[in-house]
Motif scaffolding. Structure first.
Motif, PDB file in Angstrom:
ATOM      1  N   GLU A 110       0.838  -1.202   0.000  1.00  0.00           N
ATOM      2  CA  GLU A 110       0.000   0.000   0.000  1.00  0.00           C
ATOM      3  C   GLU A 110       0.876   1.258   0.000  1.00  0.00           C
ATOM      4  O   GLU A 110       0.636   2.191  -0.770  1.00  0.00           O
ATOM      5  N   LEU A 111       1.892   1.278   0.850  1.00  0.00           N
ATOM      6  CA  LEU A 111       2.789   2.433   0.915  1.00  0.00           C
ATOM      7  C   LEU A 111       3.569   2.583  -0.388  1.00  0.00           C
ATOM      8  O   LEU A 111       3.689   3.693  -0.919  1.00  0.00           O
ATOM      9  N   THR A 112       4.072   1.490  -0.927  1.00  0.00           N
ATOM     10  CA  THR A 112       4.798   1.551  -2.192  1.00  0.00           C
ATOM     11  C   THR A 112       3.910   2.130  -3.291  1.00  0.00           C
ATOM     12  O   THR A 112       4.330   3.003  -4.046  1.00  0.00           O
ATOM     13  N   GLY A 113       2.663   1.667  -3.347  1.00  0.00           N
ATOM     14  CA  GLY A 113       1.734   2.152  -4.367  1.00  0.00           C
ATOM     15  C   GLY A 113       1.471   3.639  -4.268  1.00  0.00           C
ATOM     16  O   GLY A 113       1.509   4.356  -5.270  1.00  0.00           O
ATOM     17  N   ILE A 114       1.227   4.132  -3.073  1.00  0.00           N
ATOM     18  CA  ILE A 114       0.907   5.556  -2.941  1.00  0.00           C
ATOM     19  C   ILE A 114       2.141   6.420  -3.189  1.00  0.00           C
ATOM     20  O   ILE A 114       2.041   7.505  -3.754  1.00  0.00           O
ATOM     21  N   LEU A 115       3.325   5.928  -2.811  1.00  0.00           N
ATOM     22  CA  LEU A 115       4.546   6.675  -3.102  1.00  0.00           C
ATOM     23  C   LEU A 115       4.829   6.717  -4.596  1.00  0.00           C
ATOM     24  O   LEU A 115       5.280   7.746  -5.122  1.00  0.00           O
ATOM     25  N   LEU A 116       4.538   5.623  -5.300  1.00  0.00           N
ATOM     26  CA  LEU A 116       4.696   5.614  -6.753  1.00  0.00           C
ATOM     27  C   LEU A 116       3.727   6.594  -7.406  1.00  0.00           C
ATOM     28  O   LEU A 116       4.100   7.336  -8.330  1.00  0.00           O
ATOM     29  N   MET A 117       2.471   6.616  -6.947  1.00  0.00           N
ATOM     30  CA  MET A 117       1.489   7.554  -7.505  1.00  0.00           C
ATOM     31  C   MET A 117       1.895   8.995  -7.235  1.00  0.00           C
ATOM     32  O   MET A 117       1.776   9.861  -8.117  1.00  0.00           O
ATOM     33  N   ARG A 118       2.390   9.256  -6.013  1.00  0.00           N
ATOM     34  CA  ARG A 118       2.832  10.613  -5.676  1.00  0.00           C
ATOM     35  C   ARG A 118       3.969  11.039  -6.594  1.00  0.00           C
ATOM     36  O   ARG A 118       3.966  12.149  -7.136  1.00  0.00           O
ATOM     37  N   ALA A 119       4.950  10.149  -6.800  1.00  0.00           N
ATOM     38  CA  ALA A 119       6.085  10.475  -7.664  1.00  0.00           C
ATOM     39  C   ALA A 119       5.633  10.754  -9.101  1.00  0.00           C
ATOM     40  O   ALA A 119       6.109  11.698  -9.739  1.00  0.00           O
ATOM     41  N   LEU A 120       4.692   9.954  -9.603  1.00  0.00           N
ATOM     42  CA  LEU A 120       4.184  10.160 -10.957  1.00  0.00           C
ATOM     43  C   LEU A 120       3.471  11.500 -11.080  1.00  0.00           C
ATOM     44  O   LEU A 120       3.711  12.263 -12.022  1.00  0.00           O
ATOM     45  N   LEU A 121       2.591  11.809 -10.132  1.00  0.00           N
ATOM     46  CA  LEU A 121       1.858  13.077 -10.189  1.00  0.00           C
ATOM     47  C   LEU A 121       2.802  14.268 -10.085  1.00  0.00           C
ATOM     48  O   LEU A 121       2.629  15.276 -10.786  1.00  0.00           O
ATOM     49  N   GLU A 122       3.810  14.171  -9.238  1.00  0.00           N
ATOM     50  CA  GLU A 122       4.798  15.250  -9.129  1.00  0.00           C
ATOM     51  C   GLU A 122       5.581  15.388 -10.431  1.00  0.00           C
ATOM     52  O   GLU A 122       5.829  16.497 -10.906  1.00  0.00           O
ATOM     53  N   HIS A 123       5.963  14.267 -11.022  1.00  0.00           N
ATOM     54  CA  HIS A 123       6.696  14.275 -12.289  1.00  0.00           C
ATOM     55  C   HIS A 123       5.872  14.938 -13.393  1.00  0.00           C
ATOM     56  O   HIS A 123       6.416  15.644 -14.244  1.00  0.00           O
ATOM     57  N   ARG A 124       4.572  14.707 -13.375  1.00  0.00           N
ATOM     58  CA  ARG A 124       3.677  15.295 -14.386  1.00  0.00           C
ATOM     59  C   ARG A 124       3.336  16.749 -14.083  1.00  0.00           C
ATOM     60  O   ARG A 124       2.606  17.385 -14.825  1.00  0.00           O
ATOM     61  N   GLY A 125       3.841  17.278 -12.969  1.00  0.00           N
ATOM     62  CA  GLY A 125       3.550  18.655 -12.598  1.00  0.00           C
ATOM     63  C   GLY A 125       2.176  18.836 -11.991  1.00  0.00           C
ATOM     64  O   GLY A 125       1.628  19.932 -11.985  1.00  0.00           O
ATOM     65  N   ASN A 126       1.603  17.761 -11.476  1.00  0.00           N
ATOM     66  CA  ASN A 126       0.263  17.810 -10.895  1.00  0.00           C
ATOM     67  C   ASN A 126       0.283  17.224  -9.481  1.00  0.00           C
ATOM     68  O   ASN A 126      -0.421  16.259  -9.192  1.00  0.00           O
ATOM     69  N   PRO A 127       1.110  17.791  -8.597  1.00  0.00           N
ATOM     70  CA  PRO A 127       1.176  17.227  -7.240  1.00  0.00           C
ATOM     71  C   PRO A 127      -0.146  17.433  -6.514  1.00  0.00           C
ATOM     72  O   PRO A 127      -0.863  18.402  -6.771  1.00  0.00           O
ATOM     73  N   ARG A 128      -0.456  16.524  -5.669  1.00  0.00           N
ATOM     74  CA  ARG A 128      -1.685  16.606  -4.885  1.00  0.00           C
ATOM     75  C   ARG A 128      -1.324  16.821  -3.431  1.00  0.00           C
ATOM     76  O   ARG A 128      -0.245  16.445  -2.983  1.00  0.00           O
ATOM     77  N   LYS A 129      -2.259  17.400  -2.675  1.00  0.00           N
ATOM     78  CA  LYS A 129      -2.019  17.669  -1.269  1.00  0.00           C
ATOM     79  C   LYS A 129      -2.831  16.763  -0.348  1.00  0.00           C
ATOM     80  O   LYS A 129      -2.504  16.616   0.812  1.00  0.00           O
ATOM     81  N   LYS A 130      -3.930  16.204  -0.892  1.00  0.00           N
ATOM     82  CA  LYS A 130      -4.803  15.417  -0.019  1.00  0.00           C
ATOM     83  C   LYS A 130      -5.253  14.139  -0.701  1.00  0.00           C
ATOM     84  O   LYS A 130      -5.222  14.016  -1.918  1.00  0.00           O
ATOM     85  N   VAL A 131      -5.669  13.202   0.138  1.00  0.00           N
ATOM     86  CA  VAL A 131      -6.222  11.932  -0.326  1.00  0.00           C
ATOM     87  C   VAL A 131      -7.592  11.770   0.321  1.00  0.00           C
ATOM     88  O   VAL A 131      -7.745  11.965   1.524  1.00  0.00           O
TER      89      VAL A 131
END
Length: 99
Positions: free
Chosen positions: A31-52
């Motif tokens: 679960e942690l690996t998955g959310i960290l991967l999603m966070r890295a992808l969104l940041e890479h795309r310039g679309n970081p998120r602040k909340k879940v």
């Protein structure tokens, strides 16, 4: 090791991803690996998120994992039937639910 490496290659090809990982296999680590991967992808795309957004019926590790990953957690209440209350969800994220 060759079988695992080949499986990673095949999964990457099937999904169209650059790479995949077979570890961690499951549970809170996965679960942690998955959310960290999603966070890295969104940041890479310039679309970081602040909340879940997490349903109040979710397993206790879900909000904990989001918090560990650096997100603010917002709970979405359940309906009387035990499913996500769609009106409550829409109030929290109107841009993503309206076409």
């Amino acid at each position: 090791m060759q079988v695992m490496a080949r499986l990673e290659e095949i999964l990457a090809e099937i999904t169209g991803m650059d790479a995949v990982t077979l570890q961690p296999a499951a549970g809170a680590h996965g679960e942690l690996t998955g959310i960290l991967l999603m966070r890295a992808l969104l940041e890479h795309r310039g679309n970081p998120r602040k909340k879940v957004l997490i349903p109040d019926s979710a397993h206790g590790t879900n909000p904990a994992t989001a918090a560990i990953a650096g997100y603010a957690v917002e709970n979405i209440k359940s309906s009387g039937r035990g499913t996500i209350d769609l009106a409550a969800l829409e109030r929290r994220s109107p841009r993503t639910l309206r076409a």
